[in-house]
Scaffold this active site. Sequence first.
Site, PDB file in Angstrom:
ATOM      1  N   ASN A   1      -6.707   1.093   0.518  1.00 40.08           N
ATOM      2  CA  ASN A   1      -5.924   1.496  -0.656  1.00 40.08           C
ATOM      3  C   ASN A   1      -6.458   0.864  -1.941  1.00 40.08           C
ATOM      4  OD1 ASN A   1      -2.482   2.478  -0.476  1.00 40.08           O
ATOM      5  ND2 ASN A   1      -4.053   2.966   0.992  1.00 40.08           N
TER       6      ASN A   1
ATOM      7  N   THR B   1       0.816  -1.215   0.000  1.00 43.06           N
ATOM      8  CA  THR B   1       0.000   0.000   0.000  1.00 43.06           C
ATOM      9  C   THR B   1       0.852   1.267   0.000  1.00 43.06           C
ATOM     10  OG1 THR B   1      -0.085   0.208   2.390  1.00 43.06           O
ATOM     11  CG2 THR B   1      -1.751  -1.193   1.369  1.00 43.06           C
ATOM     12  N   CYS B   2       0.188   2.380  -0.232  1.00 45.41           N
ATOM     13  CA  CYS B   2       0.846   3.692  -0.173  1.00 45.41           C
ATOM     14  C   CYS B   2       0.949   4.187   1.263  1.00 45.41           C
ATOM     15  CB  CYS B   2       0.062   4.708  -0.986  1.00 45.41           C
ATOM     16  SG  CYS B   2       0.379   4.586  -2.729  1.00 45.41           S
ATOM     17  N   ASP B   3       0.723   3.330   2.214  1.00 42.90           N
ATOM     18  CA  ASP B   3       0.787   3.747   3.607  1.00 42.90           C
ATOM     19  C   ASP B   3       2.189   3.482   4.115  1.00 42.90           C
ATOM     20  OD1 ASP B   3       0.487   3.747   6.527  1.00 42.90           O
ATOM     21  OD2 ASP B   3      -1.635   3.979   6.030  1.00 42.90           O
TER      22      ASP B   3
END
Lengths: 376, 376
Positions: free
Chosen positions: B366, B323-325
Amino acid sequence: MTAKISRFLEEVRPVTPCVVVDLDVIRDNYYSLRRWLPLAQVYYAVKANPAPEIVRMLAGLGSSFDVASRGEIDLCLANGVAAEAISFGNTIKKQRDIAYAYDRGVRLFAFDSEAELEKLAAAAPGARVFCRLLMTCDGAEWPLSRKFGCEFEMARDLLVRARDLGLDPYGVSFHVGSQQTDLAQWDLAVGKAAMLFTALDEAGIDLRMVNLGGGFPARYRKDIPAIERYADAVMTAMTNHFGNNIPAMIIEPGRSLVGDAGILETEVVLISRKSYDESVRWVYLDVGKFGGLAETMDEAIKYRIQTGHEGDDTAPVVLAGPTCDSADILYEKAQYEMPVTLAVGDRVRILSTGAYTTSYSAVNFNGFEPLKAYFI
Amino acid sequence: MTAKISRFLEEVRPVTPCVVVDLDVIRDNYYSLRRWLPLAQVYYAVKANPAPEIVRMLAGLGSSFDVASRGEIDLCLANGVAAEAISFGNTIKKQRDIAYAYDRGVRLFAFDSEAELEKLAAAAPGARVFCRLLMTCDGAEWPLSRKFGCEFEMARDLLVRARDLGLDPYGVSFHVGSQQTDLAQWDLAVGKAAMLFTALDEAGIDLRMVNLGGGFPARYRKDIPAIERYADAVMTAMTNHFGNNIPAMIIEPGRSLVGDAGILETEVVLISRKSYDESVRWVYLDVGKFGGLAETMDEAIKYRIQTGHEGDDTAPVVLAGPTCDSADILYEKAQYEMPVTLAVGDRVRILSTGAYTTSYSAVNFNGFEPLKAYFI
């Protein structure tokens, strides 16, 4: 808390826990960003709140979209977003997902490594690509790890290699950290981006875009500078480092667009003490870390909370969620106080919960349903 | 890794990420517990893996069930579990959920506070109730917080009050911490429980049950004592403290029943470095903290991983999710090594992922789908 949300909660009395999002607030926030940063194209970070209602509205206002996955691309395309308005901003993509995006017309992609560049060259020939620079993020309330981005020298070489692979080396991106309140960080980051422009110019490559990422805050327990101050910090940095040759600018707000638009309504399930010696009360809500408040991890995001007993005497509490998971504690060290008159069954409102709540909910964890959401 | 799972993965090649659970392993684990702790009634902690396939099978074997919520009660009743075989083990319940359980025949409830006891008296008159004692949990890999349980003196008074409110003060529960490998903790905990029996006896109350909670481990990176050793520690403690007057015993295994039965199959999405100076590789998988591996939080649970390149030279890696986390990192400090021959697109298997994976998955975070599961 807007009048519209307040009215909705009183008239509908929805089953708790739920988030109510006022779309007017998101629209106002969007217009504010456009007004104060007219040179920047807004790419809404869909992951902050992937509700179709929000995507549709922002598409109608002319926003573009930053997506993390194939699922978010489908969501955007199904809700009136044109493929040209999509940036596939995740630096970690399967090659078949790049191909999927490219087939549907997406032409803007992020990367931060050679392997990713090779996937892009194979699956998205000729596409615009931008390289994410690794930044240290002092001052961010939700600091970023080193997960994304690469160091300067590597970024320079990779952008040259992008050209050699038949891609369009379009620009550079960075992220100063979510909920960043140290405005000087923008100057540091933009300065590094500008140095990359110079370095690439020497290699005969004309970068044309700076992607400033997100980082604009929502208002939690602490006061934050107004959006004008952020805009000012960004534009001062851009002018300092690029003079009157300012490249295309992209911003990727998520939290700052939708955070303040949401209110989470929850019920007090239990109030107790652990022993006769301790005065601190444990207050258990029907929402917790796994039902939407994942950003309380390590007590990072500190939400404002309204109890309906404002003005009464308060005393220290530990706040926890309803599951049998012992990690499901919201605030133990952050020194929250709540009214001594608070009672089991009371409804409590957690403010600025429009971002990273519904999407962080676990699938029926402990048999509790994921967070419900209403868009009004 | 069982032959059955291995065959399934090769023949079906399911889309990653997914968990494959071998039900035979769960059955064997159940029989093992029964064999080594014949005096204890098993209450499966449904939250560990709430799959109907597992609940149905365990119900058929004669297991009882520990539930955390109304949702888990519905799940059990829909899958062949009798109401008398259900313990509502969450100490944090809405009164209407207690009533819901009681209406359906549930007669065993946990509590650890006066307010909860009052709800139980109102909504579940005459039910058997047990009080959870607060324990310190040295030695647990996934230590418990102070979220559940109350101190000794309060527990004593609350059990007396239970009787006065018309409830049946049935016994005491505790939890030594999940994945507890210090066997001496059992003696401490049982000793405290026995003291409570004595204290209540003086008040004319005859407690009849000790609920030993969970805490039996699954095998992650470290070796663990065999189940016999746990059983032995428990029975030695019970005999030490209760002599030949051993009360009814309940255990609530979750992780130890289902953990080792699952294999998570995932794909390597990207391998990269952050700069030319650093030799550590970042390996990004298509599963991460929000797609099922939430127990890697603070690197608490350290899974064993198979790459299919066993025997090749290895080198240090940071393992992260897709994810972009930026918090979506699995292991940065735990010193994982992976083969230098590992390549993008390889399938990797994460062992002992049958517990707390599917249920910890976020709702489409996401835009990635929650973890899929197969039961074979």
